[in-house]
Design an enzyme around this catalytic site. Sequence first.
Site, PDB file in Angstrom:
ATOM      1  N   ASN A 185      52.417  89.731  39.141  1.00 14.59           N
ATOM      2  CA  ASN A 185      53.156  89.851  37.873  1.00 14.59           C
ATOM      3  C   ASN A 185      54.381  90.738  38.056  1.00 14.59           C
ATOM      4  O   ASN A 185      55.459  90.432  37.546  1.00 14.59           O
ATOM      5  CB  ASN A 185      52.258  90.434  36.772  1.00 14.59           C
TER       6      ASN A 185
ATOM      7  N   HIS B 142      47.033  92.038  29.260  1.00 17.99           N
ATOM      8  CA  HIS B 142      45.588  91.914  29.481  1.00 17.99           C
ATOM      9  C   HIS B 142      45.242  90.427  29.566  1.00 17.99           C
ATOM     10  O   HIS B 142      45.723  89.636  28.744  1.00 17.99           O
ATOM     11  CB  HIS B 142      44.816  92.581  28.336  1.00 17.99           C
TER      12      HIS B 142
HETATM   13  C1  GRF Z   1      46.777  90.390  35.732  1.00 14.37           C
HETATM   14  O1  GRF Z   1      45.814  89.418  35.459  1.00 14.37           O
HETATM   15  C2  GRF Z   1      47.004  91.220  34.502  1.00 14.37           C
HETATM   16  O2  GRF Z   1      46.772  90.533  33.323  1.00 14.37           O
HETATM   17  C3  GRF Z   1      45.982  92.302  34.634  1.00 14.37           C
HETATM   18  O3  GRF Z   1      45.905  92.553  36.017  1.00 14.37           O
HETATM   19  C4  GRF Z   1      46.263  91.379  36.745  1.00 14.37           C
HETATM   20  C5  GRF Z   1      47.292  91.776  37.769  1.00 14.37           C
HETATM   21  O4  GRF Z   1      47.456  90.798  38.760  1.00 14.37           O
HETATM   22  N1  GRF Z   1      46.304  93.418  33.810  1.00 14.37           N
HETATM   23  P1  GRF Z   1      48.675  90.932  39.790  1.00 14.37           P
HETATM   24  O5  GRF Z   1      48.478  92.236  40.553  1.00 14.37           O
HETATM   25  O6  GRF Z   1      49.926  90.947  38.986  1.00 14.37           O
HETATM   26  O7  GRF Z   1      48.601  89.749  40.690  1.00 14.37           O
END
Ligand code: GRF
Length: 198
Positions: A13, A109
Amino acid sequence: MNIAIFASGAGSNAEVIIHTLPQLIDEMNVHIALVVTNNANAGVVGMAQNNKIPTEIISLKTKTAAEISECYLVLLKKYAIDFIVLAGYLKKIPTPVIQAYPQKIMNIHPALLPAYGGPGMYGMRVHEAIVAAGEVQSGITIHYVDEVYDHGKIIFQATCQLEKEETGASLAKKVQALEYKYYSKIIADTLVSQIPVK
Ligand code: GRF
């Protein structure tokens, strides 16, 4: 505006935000100034380095609550951070940091809060709990961060449907697609809405 992204995991992300947020906002200068992680072995560290974003690895073990708060506040001051984006950050943000950044810390989330949130509800645990409960719908929640895990004011939600054969892994992919599609856009909208009127 200087943005810090906090992440504890792969940082996928965070990477989408780094690549898309600056182009989404033309009203102002947005600069991803810092990536913070509590986990030196997390994928986000290499990702940030590949994208030439300064990275700070903070060790919170053996520190008192006051020292932890100070550690964050010193870093945020050093990089003149205006806004904080949590993207899979698993440590609780101390109250003094929340007070220093009112409505300036966002989290995503991977479920429809207030359901399936709170301490210990992260990653695949969330998706597996949703499948086990026989839910027909899940999604994402983007919210401001307050002193309680997964509790701050909800800014945006998007949903996806579960199929009969859904597994935690297949649901995770659907939810991830929503995260990549919306998080940057909602951050951009929020930043624009917070620009002081001259
Ligand atoms: C995501 O699913 C977000 O919603 C949650 O943690 C995860 C992070 O995944 N809070 P990444 O590290 O961005 O791949």
